[in-house]
Design a protein around this motif. Structure first.
Motif, mmCIF file in Angstrom:
data_model
loop_
_atom_site.group_PDB
_atom_site.id
_atom_site.type_symbol
_atom_site.label_atom_id
_atom_site.label_comp_id
_atom_site.label_asym_id
_atom_site.label_seq_id
_atom_site.Cartn_x
_atom_site.Cartn_y
_atom_site.Cartn_z
ATOM 1 N N LYS A 1 -22.525 -31.706 -16.904
ATOM 2 C CA LYS A 1 -23.375 -31.441 -18.070
ATOM 3 C C LYS A 1 -22.676 -30.505 -19.050
ATOM 4 O O LYS A 1 -22.712 -30.716 -20.260
ATOM 5 C CB LYS A 1 -24.705 -30.840 -17.622
ATOM 6 N N ARG A 2 -22.018 -29.475 -18.530
ATOM 7 C CA ARG A 2 -21.337 -28.504 -19.391
ATOM 8 C C ARG A 2 -20.178 -29.118 -20.156
ATOM 9 O O ARG A 2 -19.886 -28.707 -21.264
ATOM 10 C CB ARG A 2 -20.859 -27.325 -18.568
ATOM 11 N N LEU A 3 -19.520 -30.093 -19.569
ATOM 12 C CA LEU A 3 -18.383 -30.713 -20.235
ATOM 13 C C LEU A 3 -18.801 -31.903 -21.098
ATOM 14 O O LEU A 3 -18.064 -32.327 -21.983
ATOM 15 C CB LEU A 3 -17.348 -31.167 -19.206
ATOM 16 N N SER A 4 -19.989 -32.431 -20.875
ATOM 17 C CA SER A 4 -20.385 -33.651 -21.578
ATOM 18 C C SER A 4 -20.666 -33.444 -23.060
ATOM 19 O O SER A 4 -20.471 -34.365 -23.852
ATOM 20 C CB SER A 4 -21.587 -34.304 -20.905
ATOM 21 N N ALA A 5 -21.122 -32.270 -23.469
ATOM 22 C CA ALA A 5 -21.427 -32.054 -24.889
ATOM 23 C C ALA A 5 -20.188 -32.235 -25.771
ATOM 24 O O ALA A 5 -20.229 -33.005 -26.735
ATOM 25 C CB ALA A 5 -22.076 -30.698 -25.106
ATOM 26 N N PRO A 6 -19.056 -31.557 -25.479
ATOM 27 C CA PRO A 6 -17.877 -31.804 -26.315
ATOM 28 C C PRO A 6 -17.377 -33.240 -26.199
ATOM 29 O O PRO A 6 -16.913 -33.814 -27.181
ATOM 30 C CB PRO A 6 -16.834 -30.808 -25.801
ATOM 31 N N LEU A 7 -17.519 -33.833 -25.024
ATOM 32 C CA LEU A 7 -17.099 -35.217 -24.845
ATOM 33 C C LEU A 7 -17.926 -36.148 -25.729
ATOM 34 O O LEU A 7 -17.377 -37.015 -26.409
ATOM 35 C CB LEU A 7 -17.238 -35.599 -23.371
ATOM 36 N N ARG B 1 -19.584 -35.417 -28.475
ATOM 37 C CA ARG B 1 -19.268 -35.190 -29.894
ATOM 38 C C ARG B 1 -17.973 -35.914 -30.272
ATOM 39 O O ARG B 1 -17.895 -36.552 -31.317
ATOM 40 C CB ARG B 1 -19.137 -33.693 -30.188
ATOM 41 N N TYR B 2 -16.973 -35.808 -29.421
ATOM 42 C CA TYR B 2 -15.690 -36.462 -29.692
ATOM 43 C C TYR B 2 -15.847 -37.982 -29.661
ATOM 44 O O TYR B 2 -15.300 -38.692 -30.510
ATOM 45 C CB TYR B 2 -14.648 -35.981 -28.683
ATOM 46 N N ALA B 3 -16.629 -38.494 -28.722
ATOM 47 C CA ALA B 3 -16.866 -39.942 -28.645
ATOM 48 C C ALA B 3 -17.541 -40.443 -29.915
ATOM 49 O O ALA B 3 -17.182 -41.504 -30.437
ATOM 50 C CB ALA B 3 -17.717 -40.268 -27.419
ATOM 51 N N GLN C 1 -17.174 -43.654 -34.848
ATOM 52 C CA GLN C 1 -17.321 -43.789 -36.290
ATOM 53 C C GLN C 1 -15.977 -44.075 -36.968
ATOM 54 O O GLN C 1 -15.866 -44.961 -37.800
ATOM 55 C CB GLN C 1 -17.921 -42.520 -36.874
ATOM 56 N N GLU C 2 -14.965 -43.345 -36.587
ATOM 57 C CA GLU C 2 -13.654 -43.456 -37.230
ATOM 58 C C GLU C 2 -12.957 -44.784 -36.948
ATOM 59 O O GLU C 2 -12.309 -45.340 -37.813
ATOM 60 C CB GLU C 2 -12.763 -42.296 -36.766
ATOM 61 N N PHE C 3 -13.107 -45.298 -35.722
ATOM 62 C CA PHE C 3 -12.351 -46.480 -35.317
ATOM 63 C C PHE C 3 -13.215 -47.692 -35.023
ATOM 64 O O PHE C 3 -12.722 -48.688 -34.487
ATOM 65 C CB PHE C 3 -11.485 -46.146 -34.094
ATOM 66 N N SER C 4 -14.491 -47.638 -35.344
ATOM 67 C CA SER C 4 -15.423 -48.752 -35.115
ATOM 68 C C SER C 4 -15.385 -49.244 -33.670
ATOM 69 O O SER C 4 -15.299 -50.438 -33.405
ATOM 70 C CB SER C 4 -15.111 -49.908 -36.070
ATOM 71 N N LEU C 5 -15.458 -48.295 -32.746
ATOM 72 C CA LEU C 5 -15.443 -48.624 -31.321
ATOM 73 C C LEU C 5 -16.869 -48.822 -30.821
ATOM 74 O O LEU C 5 -17.816 -48.290 -31.384
ATOM 75 C CB LEU C 5 -14.802 -47.479 -30.527
ATOM 76 N N SER C 6 -16.992 -49.587 -29.740
ATOM 77 C CA SER C 6 -18.303 -49.686 -29.082
ATOM 78 C C SER C 6 -18.602 -48.339 -28.431
ATOM 79 O O SER C 6 -17.719 -47.482 -28.285
ATOM 80 C CB SER C 6 -18.274 -50.786 -28.010
ATOM 81 N N ASP C 7 -19.833 -48.176 -28.011
ATOM 82 C CA ASP C 7 -20.243 -46.933 -27.361
ATOM 83 C C ASP C 7 -19.385 -46.650 -26.119
ATOM 84 O O ASP C 7 -18.873 -45.542 -25.944
ATOM 85 C CB ASP C 7 -21.730 -47.023 -27.000
ATOM 86 N N CYS D 1 -13.351 -39.476 -23.002
ATOM 87 C CA CYS D 1 -13.262 -38.996 -21.631
ATOM 88 C C CYS D 1 -11.801 -38.875 -21.197
ATOM 89 O O CYS D 1 -11.402 -37.867 -20.606
ATOM 90 C CB CYS D 1 -14.018 -39.935 -20.697
ATOM 91 N N ALA D 2 -10.997 -39.865 -21.519
ATOM 92 C CA ALA D 2 -9.575 -39.813 -21.176
ATOM 93 C C ALA D 2 -8.899 -38.619 -21.843
ATOM 94 O O ALA D 2 -8.096 -37.920 -21.223
ATOM 95 C CB ALA D 2 -8.889 -41.118 -21.584
ATOM 96 N N ALA D 3 -9.250 -38.367 -23.096
ATOM 97 C CA ALA D 3 -8.649 -37.247 -23.818
ATOM 98 C C ALA D 3 -9.075 -35.906 -23.226
ATOM 99 O O ALA D 3 -8.239 -35.041 -22.949
ATOM 100 C CB ALA D 3 -9.020 -37.312 -25.297
ATOM 101 N N ILE D 4 -10.358 -35.726 -22.999
ATOM 102 C CA ILE D 4 -10.872 -34.459 -22.458
ATOM 103 C C ILE D 4 -10.308 -34.211 -21.059
ATOM 104 O O ILE D 4 -9.878 -33.106 -20.732
ATOM 105 C CB ILE D 4 -12.422 -34.468 -22.410
#
Length: 142
Positions: free
Chosen positions: A72-78, A80-82, A87-93, A101-104
């Protein structure tokens, strides 16, 4: 045993899926991460040894209090980044979540948000105090 980026990725996947339903079949985890069911079963064994997940009757997977709170503590920044990636790359959810997740999870441990939560957790260390229950999953899950 320390949490590797792969352990963390599975933990975060369990957390994400548990927001929709607390009892998770391993096939849902496999689908989200694009891995095989045997891979999920092997990783679940590691998370169970770490005291972060449990496997109940009929193979349903639950997060323990410790696993739930850590993810839960790590999911908020994840999340936001997702959202930014989506939005930027027109990716699915799911595509955006997997990329974030891979980046974080690939961040050096000392750069991860709340990094102290990810060190030194074994079967007994880091568990939620007796009587504390994380919301969203059944009692006795740890």
């Amino acid at each position: 045993m320390e949490l590797t980026k792969t352990h963390l990725k599975y933990l975060l996947a369990l957390y994400r899926l548990s927001q929709k339903r607390p009892d998770l079949p391993s096939m849902e985890v496999a689908r989200l991460l694009g891995v095989s069911k045997p891979s999920v079963v092997r990783m679940l064994e590691v998370l169970m040894e770490q005291g972060l997940a449990v496997k109940a009757r009929y193979g349903k997977i639950y997060l323990t209090d410790t696993g739930f709170l850590m993810a839960k503590r790590l999911s908020a920044p994840l999340e936001r980044y997702a959202a930014q990636l989506q939005q930027e790359f027109s990716l699915s959810d799911d595509e955006a979540w997997n990329a974030a997740c891979a980046a974080i999870c690939s961040l050096p441990e000392e750069k991860r948000p709340h990094h102290a939560l990810f060190r030194g957790l074994g079967p007994q260390k880091g568990r939620a105090p007796e009587g504390q229950q994380a919301p969203g999953h059944p009692a006795g899950g740890s």
